[in-house]
Design an enzyme around this catalytic site. Structure first.
Site, PDB file in Angstrom:
ATOM      1  N   MET A  80      71.587 -28.154   1.532  1.00  0.00           N
ATOM      2  CA  MET A  80      70.621 -28.521   2.576  1.00  0.00           C
ATOM      3  C   MET A  80      70.162 -29.951   2.310  1.00  0.00           C
ATOM      4  O   MET A  80      69.744 -30.282   1.198  1.00  0.00           O
ATOM      5  CB  MET A  80      69.399 -27.589   2.535  1.00  0.00           C
ATOM      6  N   HIS A 112      78.182 -23.432  13.717  1.00  0.00           N
ATOM      7  CA  HIS A 112      77.181 -23.110  12.690  1.00  0.00           C
ATOM      8  C   HIS A 112      76.047 -22.319  13.344  1.00  0.00           C
ATOM      9  O   HIS A 112      75.483 -22.739  14.349  1.00  0.00           O
ATOM     10  CB  HIS A 112      76.657 -24.417  12.075  1.00  0.00           C
ATOM     11  N   SER A 137      75.508 -27.120  14.977  1.00  0.00           N
ATOM     12  CA  SER A 137      74.510 -26.063  14.796  1.00  0.00           C
ATOM     13  C   SER A 137      73.919 -25.706  16.147  1.00  0.00           C
ATOM     14  O   SER A 137      73.278 -26.545  16.801  1.00  0.00           O
ATOM     15  CB  SER A 137      73.398 -26.539  13.856  1.00  0.00           C
ATOM     16  N   MET A 176      67.131 -17.312  11.124  1.00  0.00           N
ATOM     17  CA  MET A 176      65.814 -17.518  10.489  1.00  0.00           C
ATOM     18  C   MET A 176      64.928 -16.313  10.772  1.00  0.00           C
ATOM     19  O   MET A 176      64.911 -15.802  11.898  1.00  0.00           O
ATOM     20  CB  MET A 176      65.162 -18.783  11.036  1.00  0.00           C
ATOM     21  N   HIS A 191      74.623 -19.022   8.641  1.00  0.00           N
ATOM     22  CA  HIS A 191      73.734 -19.526   7.596  1.00  0.00           C
ATOM     23  C   HIS A 191      72.489 -18.639   7.593  1.00  0.00           C
ATOM     24  O   HIS A 191      71.639 -18.758   8.466  1.00  0.00           O
ATOM     25  CB  HIS A 191      73.389 -20.999   7.914  1.00  0.00           C
ATOM     26  N   MET A 220      69.043 -17.591   6.582  1.00  0.00           N
ATOM     27  CA  MET A 220      67.767 -18.014   5.992  1.00  0.00           C
ATOM     28  C   MET A 220      66.840 -16.818   6.113  1.00  0.00           C
ATOM     29  O   MET A 220      65.893 -16.805   6.915  1.00  0.00           O
ATOM     30  CB  MET A 220      67.225 -19.246   6.727  1.00  0.00           C
ATOM     31  N   ASP A 223      72.491 -20.472  12.759  1.00  0.00           N
ATOM     32  CA  ASP A 223      71.313 -20.436  11.883  1.00  0.00           C
ATOM     33  C   ASP A 223      70.471 -19.189  12.129  1.00  0.00           C
ATOM     34  O   ASP A 223      69.938 -19.001  13.226  1.00  0.00           O
ATOM     35  CB  ASP A 223      70.448 -21.676  12.123  1.00  0.00           C
ATOM     36  N   PHE A 262      63.968 -25.841  10.477  1.00  0.00           N
ATOM     37  CA  PHE A 262      63.890 -26.566  11.752  1.00  0.00           C
ATOM     38  C   PHE A 262      65.037 -27.558  11.890  1.00  0.00           C
ATOM     39  O   PHE A 262      65.484 -28.127  10.896  1.00  0.00           O
ATOM     40  CB  PHE A 262      62.557 -27.330  11.857  1.00  0.00           C
ATOM     41  N   GLY A 263      65.461 -27.768  13.131  1.00  0.00           N
ATOM     42  CA  GLY A 263      66.414 -28.833  13.415  1.00  0.00           C
ATOM     43  C   GLY A 263      65.673 -30.145  13.610  1.00  0.00           C
ATOM     44  O   GLY A 263      64.434 -30.179  13.635  1.00  0.00           O
ATOM     45  N   ASP A 296      74.009 -29.842   5.465  1.00  0.00           N
ATOM     46  CA  ASP A 296      73.290 -29.351   6.643  1.00  0.00           C
ATOM     47  C   ASP A 296      71.899 -29.977   6.720  1.00  0.00           C
ATOM     48  O   ASP A 296      71.065 -29.754   5.844  1.00  0.00           O
ATOM     49  CB  ASP A 296      73.174 -27.822   6.536  1.00  0.00           C
TER      50      ASP A 296
HETATM   51  O1  LIG Z   1      69.830 -24.901   8.819  1.00  0.00           O
HETATM   52  C1  LIG Z   1      69.277 -25.665   9.585  1.00  0.00           C
HETATM   53  C2  LIG Z   1      67.806 -25.862   9.497  1.00  0.00           C
HETATM   54  O2  LIG Z   1      67.268 -25.020   8.553  1.00  0.00           O
HETATM   55  C3  LIG Z   1      70.083 -26.372  10.653  1.00  0.00           C
HETATM   56  O3  LIG Z   1      71.446 -26.023  10.521  1.00  0.00           O
HETATM   57  C4  LIG Z   1      69.946 -27.887  10.596  1.00  0.00           C
HETATM   58  O4  LIG Z   1      68.664 -28.312  10.508  1.00  0.00           O
HETATM   59  C5  LIG Z   1      70.708 -28.578  11.721  1.00  0.00           C
HETATM   60  O5  LIG Z   1      69.898 -29.324  12.514  1.00  0.00           O
HETATM   61  P1  LIG Z   1      69.920 -30.940  12.550  1.00  0.00           P
HETATM   62  O6  LIG Z   1      71.348 -31.369  12.511  1.00  0.00           O
HETATM   63  O7  LIG Z   1      69.237 -31.233  13.851  1.00  0.00           O
HETATM   64  O8  LIG Z   1      69.156 -31.411  11.335  1.00  0.00           O
HETATM   65 FE   LIG Z   2      71.926 -24.352   8.977  1.00  0.00          FE
END
Ligand SMILES: O=C(CO)[C@H](O)[C@H](O)COP(=O)(O)O
Ligand SMILES: [Fe+2]
Length: 224
Positions: free
Chosen positions: A139, A34, A9, A38, A68, A70, A36, A145-146, A177
């Site tokens: 999810m 990937h 990601s 947002m 992805h 969101m 993201d 957030f990552g 994810d």
């Molecule tokens: O969709 C996501 C968050 O909404 C990201 O793809 C996901 O959080 C990846 O980050 P990590 O591997 O650090 O959790």
């Molecule tokens: Fe994602």
């Protein structure tokens, strides 16, 4: 393409050097990217849009880009991402007024389509669209957030999704994810996932190859 797909990601990449980061992670053995998206509306964060996807294609990225979404509403973004070179486009069913139409728009544009389920979103949205999807994305954190921790209840949900996919007879990938790392990837694969998004676990380390190699090693043990 490998049976197991590793999808870094770019949310955790260095955005100031995004093209180089994507080149490096693909060179290190990643299968797909990937991406993201947002919108600070469906989720409380703001990231990147179709222009950045297009820029990565222009930069020379030929690997699949797994978008992805969101965002809410969903449909307005679909055409833009098809045009920008997306390969997969997934969205959250509760963010679309017309799930069937959104899925159809994605496939009509030549992309692979998928639905994304938050930790507390039930899988019943799948019931009438199994023939219209190429990907189910679960999810394992709340989106936005990552760097969050994997929610353990996702393992049971993966088993449930795997059973539904297998019973359908369609060729559908099961992606996970959030909070995926070398430490838990084998357990997640055993629960039925075949496609693994990892942001901070990969981009948080300086040696992407060693993380991806070690993920592959863990996955190889699942195959036996
Ligand atoms: O969709 C996501 C968050 O909404 C990201 O793809 C996901 O959080 C990846 O980050 P990590 O591997 O650090 O959790
Ligand atoms: Fe994602």
């Amino acid at each position: 393409m490998n049976d197991f797909i590793i999808a870094p990601s770019i949310l955790s990449a260095d955005f100031a050097r995004l093209g180089e980061e994507v080149d490096n992670v693909l060179e290190a053995g990643a299968d797909i990217i990937h991406f993201d998206v947002m919108d600070n509306h469906y989720v409380p964060n703001l990231t990147i849009g179709p222009m950045v996807c297009k820029a990565l294609r222009k930069h020379g990225v030929t690997a699949d880009i797994d978008v992805h979404l969101m965002v809410k509403p969903v449909d307005r973004m679909i055409g833009d991402f098809i045009e920008a070179g997306a390969s997969f486009i997934t969205f959250h069913p509760e963010a679309s007024e017309h799930i069937d139409r959104s899925l159809q728009m994605i496939r009509d544009g030549g992309c692979k389509a998928g639905l994304v389920f938050n930790p507390a979103t039930p899988l019943h949205y799948l019931k009438h669209v199994m023939d219209k999807i190429d990907m189910v994305l679960l999810m394992s954190v709340n989106p936005g957030f990552g760097g969050q921790s994997f929610i353990p209840g996702t393992l049971d949900k993966l088993r449930e999704a795997r059973a539904l996919i297998d019973a359908s007879g369609y060729d559908i990938r099961l992606e996970v994810d959030g909070g995926v790392s070398e430490k838990n990837i084998a357990e997640i694969a055993r629960a039925g996932a075949d496609t693994f998004v990892a942001g901070s676990a990969i981009f948080g380390k300086s040696d992407y190859k060693s993380v991806i190699d070690s993920m592959r090693k863990e996955l190889a043990s699942v195959r036996q």
